[in-house]
Design a protein around this motif. Structure first.
Motif, PDB file in Angstrom:
ATOM      1  N   ASP A  60      32.373  45.934  98.422  1.00  0.00           N
ATOM      2  CA  ASP A  60      32.329  46.969  97.316  1.00  0.00           C
ATOM      3  C   ASP A  60      32.035  46.111  95.916  1.00  0.00           C
ATOM      4  O   ASP A  60      31.703  47.265  95.188  1.00  0.00           O
ATOM      5  N   ASP A  61      32.161  45.159  95.838  1.00  0.00           N
ATOM      6  CA  ASP A  61      31.526  44.584  94.615  1.00  0.00           C
ATOM      7  C   ASP A  61      30.250  44.215  94.627  1.00  0.00           C
ATOM      8  O   ASP A  61      29.778  43.222  95.577  1.00  0.00           O
ATOM      9  N   VAL A  62      29.417  44.300  93.606  1.00  0.00           N
ATOM     10  CA  VAL A  62      27.953  44.072  93.611  1.00  0.00           C
ATOM     11  C   VAL A  62      27.538  42.626  93.558  1.00  0.00           C
ATOM     12  O   VAL A  62      26.711  42.233  93.792  1.00  0.00           O
ATOM     13  N   HIS A  63      28.564  41.899  93.198  1.00  0.00           N
ATOM     14  CA  HIS A  63      28.603  40.402  93.041  1.00  0.00           C
ATOM     15  C   HIS A  63      28.763  39.583  94.259  1.00  0.00           C
ATOM     16  O   HIS A  63      28.658  38.590  94.387  1.00  0.00           O
ATOM     17  N   THR A  64      29.083  40.713  95.354  1.00  0.00           N
ATOM     18  CA  THR A  64      29.452  39.796  96.567  1.00  0.00           C
ATOM     19  C   THR A  64      28.409  39.936  97.486  1.00  0.00           C
ATOM     20  O   THR A  64      27.650  40.930  97.906  1.00  0.00           O
ATOM     21  N   ASP A  65      27.765  38.645  98.024  1.00  0.00           N
ATOM     22  CA  ASP A  65      26.818  38.578  98.715  1.00  0.00           C
ATOM     23  C   ASP A  65      27.013  38.097 100.315  1.00  0.00           C
ATOM     24  O   ASP A  65      27.655  37.147 100.408  1.00  0.00           O
ATOM     25  N   ILE A  66      26.734  39.061 101.121  1.00  0.00           N
ATOM     26  CA  ILE A  66      27.144  38.584 102.216  1.00  0.00           C
ATOM     27  C   ILE A  66      26.007  37.651 103.161  1.00  0.00           C
ATOM     28  O   ILE A  66      25.009  37.610 102.676  1.00  0.00           O
ATOM     29  N   GLU A  67      26.976  36.745 103.694  1.00  0.00           N
ATOM     30  CA  GLU A  67      26.123  35.547 103.818  1.00  0.00           C
ATOM     31  C   GLU A  67      25.307  35.554 105.368  1.00  0.00           C
ATOM     32  O   GLU A  67      25.456  36.425 106.160  1.00  0.00           O
ATOM     33  N   PRO A  68      24.142  34.740 105.408  1.00  0.00           N
ATOM     34  CA  PRO A  68      23.110  35.158 106.359  1.00  0.00           C
ATOM     35  C   PRO A  68      23.609  35.173 107.872  1.00  0.00           C
ATOM     36  O   PRO A  68      23.242  35.977 108.652  1.00  0.00           O
ATOM     37  N   LEU A  69      24.729  34.199 108.360  1.00  0.00           N
ATOM     38  CA  LEU A  69      25.481  34.520 109.570  1.00  0.00           C
ATOM     39  C   LEU A  69      25.993  35.725 109.738  1.00  0.00           C
ATOM     40  O   LEU A  69      25.780  36.520 110.911  1.00  0.00           O
ATOM     41  N   ALA A  70      26.774  36.312 108.917  1.00  0.00           N
ATOM     42  CA  ALA A  70      27.534  37.617 109.125  1.00  0.00           C
ATOM     43  C   ALA A  70      26.389  38.843 109.066  1.00  0.00           C
ATOM     44  O   ALA A  70      26.463  39.647 109.739  1.00  0.00           O
ATOM     45  N   VAL A  71      25.252  38.512 108.262  1.00  0.00           N
ATOM     46  CA  VAL A  71      24.142  39.653 108.358  1.00  0.00           C
ATOM     47  C   VAL A  71      23.583  39.589 109.857  1.00  0.00           C
ATOM     48  O   VAL A  71      23.376  40.662 110.445  1.00  0.00           O
ATOM     49  N   ALA A  72      23.060  38.248 110.240  1.00  0.00           N
ATOM     50  CA  ALA A  72      22.587  38.253 111.485  1.00  0.00           C
ATOM     51  C   ALA A  72      23.474  38.785 112.605  1.00  0.00           C
ATOM     52  O   ALA A  72      22.977  39.693 113.619  1.00  0.00           O
ATOM     53  N   LYS A  73      24.824  38.604 112.455  1.00  0.00           N
ATOM     54  CA  LYS A  73      25.744  39.227 113.677  1.00  0.00           C
ATOM     55  C   LYS A  73      25.724  40.601 113.335  1.00  0.00           C
ATOM     56  O   LYS A  73      25.714  41.330 114.373  1.00  0.00           O
ATOM     57  N   ILE A  74      25.721  41.253 112.397  1.00  0.00           N
ATOM     58  CA  ILE A  74      25.578  42.645 112.052  1.00  0.00           C
ATOM     59  C   ILE A  74      24.171  43.263 112.601  1.00  0.00           C
ATOM     60  O   ILE A  74      24.212  44.372 113.289  1.00  0.00           O
ATOM     61  N   LEU A  75      23.289  42.558 112.480  1.00  0.00           N
ATOM     62  CA  LEU A  75      21.935  42.817 112.924  1.00  0.00           C
ATOM     63  C   LEU A  75      21.830  42.796 114.365  1.00  0.00           C
ATOM     64  O   LEU A  75      21.369  43.686 114.974  1.00  0.00           O
ATOM     65  N   LYS A  76      22.569  41.800 114.836  1.00  0.00           N
ATOM     66  CA  LYS A  76      22.465  41.790 116.407  1.00  0.00           C
ATOM     67  C   LYS A  76      23.402  43.116 116.832  1.00  0.00           C
ATOM     68  O   LYS A  76      22.755  43.463 118.077  1.00  0.00           O
ATOM     69  N   GLY A  77      24.329  43.648 116.272  1.00  0.00           N
ATOM     70  CA  GLY A  77      24.997  44.674 116.633  1.00  0.00           C
ATOM     71  C   GLY A  77      23.972  45.896 116.799  1.00  0.00           C
ATOM     72  O   GLY A  77      24.036  46.852 117.418  1.00  0.00           O
ATOM     73  N   VAL A  78      23.307  46.026 115.613  1.00  0.00           N
ATOM     74  CA  VAL A  78      22.255  46.978 115.424  1.00  0.00           C
ATOM     75  C   VAL A  78      21.091  47.155 116.304  1.00  0.00           C
ATOM     76  O   VAL A  78      20.848  48.211 116.865  1.00  0.00           O
ATOM     77  N   ILE A  79      20.868  46.002 116.728  1.00  0.00           N
ATOM     78  CA  ILE A  79      19.792  45.782 117.828  1.00  0.00           C
ATOM     79  C   ILE A  79      20.133  46.153 119.121  1.00  0.00           C
ATOM     80  O   ILE A  79      19.765  47.089 119.792  1.00  0.00           O
ATOM     81  N   ASP A  80      21.606  45.854 119.286  1.00  0.00           N
ATOM     82  CA  ASP A  80      21.982  46.127 120.803  1.00  0.00           C
ATOM     83  C   ASP A  80      21.920  47.728 120.654  1.00  0.00           C
ATOM     84  O   ASP A  80      21.893  48.301 121.960  1.00  0.00           O
ATOM     85  N   ALA A  81      22.518  48.405 119.711  1.00  0.00           N
ATOM     86  CA  ALA A  81      22.413  49.867 119.805  1.00  0.00           C
ATOM     87  C   ALA A  81      20.939  50.591 119.577  1.00  0.00           C
ATOM     88  O   ALA A  81      20.705  51.868 120.153  1.00  0.00           O
ATOM     89  N   GLU A  82      20.176  49.966 118.699  1.00  0.00           N
ATOM     90  CA  GLU A  82      18.869  50.777 118.623  1.00  0.00           C
ATOM     91  C   GLU A  82      17.763  50.178 119.754  1.00  0.00           C
ATOM     92  O   GLU A  82      16.859  50.927 119.744  1.00  0.00           O
TER      93      GLU A  82
END
Length: 252
Positions: free
Chosen positions: A90-112
């Motif tokens: 919610d906060d623009v100052h919050t940066d999502i860390e690479p591992l969390a990003v990679a895990k989410i992208l893995k979920g997107v890959i599984d779906a797409e």
């Protein structure tokens, strides 16, 4: 073949970054934000693959704040077919860390189920240079990083990589993760008609919970500081004086 392109919203590369007075981070108030330049190159390459008939669909995905919609609309205006926004902060100052990003992208890959993922080699805000490699590890796919040339033929991709010693050409089996470098291409400008069309293209919204990912930070930023100001140089009258000064400084 479907191409998935992760894109990130970052401070525009033309903006001079300012650190908050209390040292808690970078000041983002009234700062122009744009697509990460390396991600822009990845979007361009995906669109070129589609124009060549190699790819059938280009899907852009962004993970971050709600305002990342603007970044995705830019990708759509360039030529991506549809977009996915995973609102993870919610906060623009919050940066999502690479591992969390990679895990989410893995979920997107599984779906797409894309045939290839084209990503920027790093983001210019944190310079982590880790998400692509982590994603390859999570998926078990081949990876080719720092790509300056890419050719996709059949079930494989030939990638020329920029390495410390020069250039390295490798061949990877698809599906694969490819992270792109600056010299891969020159991104196009989105035309006004395409910007208008982008507003009507599909943009799905998801949350990390949809992929079962916890984005709570594992790292704590203790302090942020601007680099020290460069010290003034010293003029010398001759080459002999220069050599003498360098010897005094222990440079030679």
């Amino acid at each position: 073949m479907k191409v998935l392109v992760p894109v990130k919203r970052v401070i525009d590369y033309n903006v001079k970054v300012r650190v908050k007075a209390d040292g808690t981070g970078v000041d983002l108030a009234n700062v122009k934000m744009s697509m990460n330049p390396f991600d822009e190159i990845a979007v361009e390459e995906a669109i070129r693959l589609k124009e060549k008939g190699v790819a059938t669909e280009v899907v852009a995905v962004s993970i971050g704040v709600k305002q990342s919609q603007e970044t995705l609309r830019t990708a759509l205006a360039m030529g991506a077919d549809r977009a996915i926004l995973v609102t993870a902060a919610d906060d623009v100052h919050t940066d999502i860390e690479p591992l969390a990003v990679a895990k989410i992208l893995k979920g997107v890959i599984d779906a797409e189920e894309p045939g290839i993922v084209l990503a920027g080699k790093q983001a210019i805000d944190n310079d982590m240079n880790a998400t692509g490699q982590m994603l390859a590890a999570l998926t078990g796919w081949a990876q080719a990083t720092f790509a300056s040339e890419l050719t996709v033929e059949g079930d494989s991709a030939t990638v020329t990589r920029e390495v410390d010693g020069g250039l390295q050409t490798i061949k990877v089996k698809l599906p694969a993760i490819v992270t792109v470098d600056l010299r891969l291409n020159e991104p196009r400008y989105a035309s006004l008609p395409n910007i208008m069309k982008a507003k009507k293209k599909p943009l799905d919204e998801k949350t990390p919970a949809d992929f079962g990912v916890d984005v709570a930070p594992r790292l704590e930023i203790v302090k942020t500081a601007e680099p020290e100001a460069r010290k003034a140089g010293e003029m010398v009258g001759s080459v002999e004086d220069l050599v003498s000064k360098l010897k005094e400084a222990g440079a030679v």
